[in-house]
Design a protein around this motif. Structure first.
Motif, PDB file in Angstrom:
ATOM      1  N   THR A  49       0.827  -1.210   0.000  1.00 57.58           N
ATOM      2  CA  THR A  49       0.000   0.000   0.000  1.00 57.58           C
ATOM      3  C   THR A  49       0.862   1.262   0.000  1.00 57.58           C
ATOM      4  O   THR A  49       0.489   2.267  -0.609  1.00 57.58           O
ATOM      5  CB  THR A  49      -0.960   0.012   1.198  1.00 57.58           C
ATOM      6  N   GLY A  58      -3.985   6.226  -4.557  1.00 56.28           N
ATOM      7  CA  GLY A  58      -4.845   6.212  -3.386  1.00 56.28           C
ATOM      8  C   GLY A  58      -4.140   6.832  -2.204  1.00 56.28           C
ATOM      9  O   GLY A  58      -2.934   7.111  -2.242  1.00 56.28           O
ATOM     10  N   ILE A  59      -4.905   7.060  -1.142  1.00 57.14           N
ATOM     11  CA  ILE A  59      -4.364   7.574   0.115  1.00 57.14           C
ATOM     12  C   ILE A  59      -3.889   6.386   0.938  1.00 57.14           C
ATOM     13  O   ILE A  59      -4.623   5.403   1.114  1.00 57.14           O
ATOM     14  CB  ILE A  59      -5.438   8.369   0.873  1.00 57.14           C
ATOM     15  N   LYS A  60      -2.665   6.449   1.440  1.00 51.95           N
ATOM     16  CA  LYS A  60      -2.061   5.288   2.079  1.00 51.95           C
ATOM     17  C   LYS A  60      -2.941   4.714   3.181  1.00 51.95           C
ATOM     18  O   LYS A  60      -3.144   3.500   3.254  1.00 51.95           O
ATOM     19  CB  LYS A  60      -0.681   5.639   2.633  1.00 51.95           C
ATOM     20  N   GLU A  61      -3.447   5.558   4.064  1.00 55.41           N
ATOM     21  CA  GLU A  61      -4.235   5.056   5.194  1.00 55.41           C
ATOM     22  C   GLU A  61      -5.476   4.320   4.711  1.00 55.41           C
ATOM     23  O   GLU A  61      -5.843   3.266   5.255  1.00 55.41           O
ATOM     24  CB  GLU A  61      -4.639   6.211   6.108  1.00 55.41           C
ATOM     25  N   GLU A  62      -6.113   4.831   3.656  1.00 60.10           N
ATOM     26  CA  GLU A  62      -7.297   4.172   3.118  1.00 60.10           C
ATOM     27  C   GLU A  62      -6.931   2.863   2.424  1.00 60.10           C
ATOM     28  O   GLU A  62      -7.662   1.877   2.525  1.00 60.10           O
ATOM     29  CB  GLU A  62      -8.015   5.106   2.148  1.00 60.10           C
ATOM     30  N   LEU A  63      -5.800   2.859   1.723  1.00 58.09           N
ATOM     31  CA  LEU A  63      -5.351   1.634   1.074  1.00 58.09           C
ATOM     32  C   LEU A  63      -5.011   0.556   2.107  1.00 58.09           C
ATOM     33  O   LEU A  63      -5.344  -0.620   1.928  1.00 58.09           O
ATOM     34  CB  LEU A  63      -4.132   1.915   0.200  1.00 58.09           C
ATOM     35  N   GLN A  65      -6.287   0.176   5.120  1.00 57.01           N
ATOM     36  CA  GLN A  65      -7.536  -0.360   5.659  1.00 57.01           C
ATOM     37  C   GLN A  65      -8.222  -1.281   4.657  1.00 57.01           C
ATOM     38  O   GLN A  65      -8.774  -2.321   5.032  1.00 57.01           O
ATOM     39  CB  GLN A  65      -8.467   0.789   6.055  1.00 57.01           C
ATOM     40  N   SER A  66      -8.166  -0.929   3.382  1.00 59.45           N
ATOM     41  CA  SER A  66      -8.769  -1.769   2.346  1.00 59.45           C
ATOM     42  C   SER A  66      -8.076  -3.126   2.272  1.00 59.45           C
ATOM     43  O   SER A  66      -8.734  -4.171   2.188  1.00 59.45           O
ATOM     44  CB  SER A  66      -8.687  -1.055   0.996  1.00 59.45           C
TER      45      SER A  66
END
Length: 329
Positions: A49, A58-63, A65-66
């Motif tokens: 990520t 993408g945004i690292k934190e969102e990636l 969590q995904s």
């Protein structure tokens, strides 16, 4: 029941087919960026990520969590539910497949009774089959009825291939392409295509870089036209538009760019840009210059990290295999 597949297009088809269950798109482009060995799924997810975020995908934190949700979903269903893996013959899919199978057996989550595989390179009546996205919901239901239990030798073959893919030794990568697998019959051709993405002995370009640069040098300047011309040259296309665009962008970076742009370079609007070959790009195509000697290299191929041009393993198109330079200790 959990269906695991390569991405959103196939996931949508499975949902629309009416066969039931939930669908998990795996969503990782494993043929680019770091995939070092001996990491847990969580550790590897964090590394992947970070890389994907560095590309602006993408945004690292969102990636993160995904990916963590993806991993936990597979773990939960693998424990006591039916799991069906849906994959194709191309490089993108084959790497995802061996990762999942290797994780299942490595964590003792594998089952020869509850886990099934659908993996195809053609479908009756479909000309020029490229992937599951070429099919309709009725055909998807037919494939589901044809699913086969995954047997132990397949899990073991995938674990061995994954260990080689994540290895820092080029010779271990070559071994995957050298040894056809009866358990994973579509892997060898896909992995051979992966090795062709390493810098060539001829001019230091990958196969994708060379073909894209030749298209551009011929006068095709629109990125979307370049992409479709490239897809037409691939027996089993494995790059989406963003991945291919990253190849072009990378050739434009550094002190000796191989291509130049006019227009918007954003990921969303890159189709409005115009691409042309630079004098350095033309020199590399002629073989007068070597791409990685001229521009350097800092690139991962699975678990192999190439950082020095003189020491980098290269793909020899004449021999059809990697060439690994001897390095004095």
């Amino acid at each position: 029941m959990l269906h695991v597949t390569n991405g959103d297009s196939a996931a949508d088809l499975i949902l629309r087919s009416g066969i039931g269950g939930s669908v998990l798109p795996w969503r990782d482009v494993l043929h680019i960026g770091p995939v070092p060995g001996k990491l847990s799924m969580r550790e590897l997810s964090e590394k992947r990520t970070a890389f994907l975020a560095s590309l602006g995908w993408g945004i690292k934190e969102e990636l993160v969590q995904s990916f963590l949700l993806r991993n936990s979903t597979l773990r939960k269903h693998a424990a006591d539910d039916e799991v069906v893996l849906w994959f194709e013959h191309d490089l993108y899919d084959q790497l995802q497949l061996i990762q999942i199978l290797a994780w299942l057996i490595g964590n003792e989550q594998h089952s020869t009774e509850r886990q099934f595989l659908i993996c195809i390179d053609r479908y009756p009546g479909v000309r020029s089959f490229r992937g599951l996205g070429d099919l309709n919901p009725v055909q998807i239901r037919h494939l589901f009825d044809m699913r086969k239990p995954i047997y132990l030798l397949q899990f073991n073959a995938a674990a061995d291939a994954w260990a080689r893919f994540t290895s820092a030794k080029p010779e271990r990568h070559q071994a995957v392409a050298d040894n056809p697998s009866t358990e994973l019959p579509l892997l060898q051709a896909a992995y051979l295509r992966f090795l062709q993405e390493w810098p060539s002995t001829h001019n230091g370009l990958s196969r994708t870089e060379e073909h894209a640069l030749r298209i551009i040098a011929s006068g095709v300047s629109n990125p979307e036209e370049i992409l479709h011309a490239h897809w037409a040259n691939e027996r089993a296309p494995f790059m989406g538009d963003w991945t291919f665009w990253e190849v072009i962008l990378d050739m434009a970076r550094g002190g000796y760019p191989l291509v130049a742009f006019e227009g918007d370079l954003s990921h969303k609007d890159f189709r409005d840009a115009s691409v042309s070959a630079t004098p350095e790009g033309l020199a590399v195509l002629r073989g007068d210059e070597d791409n990685i000697t001229l521009r350097g290299i800092d690139r991962w191929y699975g678990g192999y990290h190439a950082t020095r041009a003189e020491e980098a393993a290269r793909w020899d198109p004449k021999q059809g295999r990697l060439q690994v330079p001897s390095v004095d200790s």
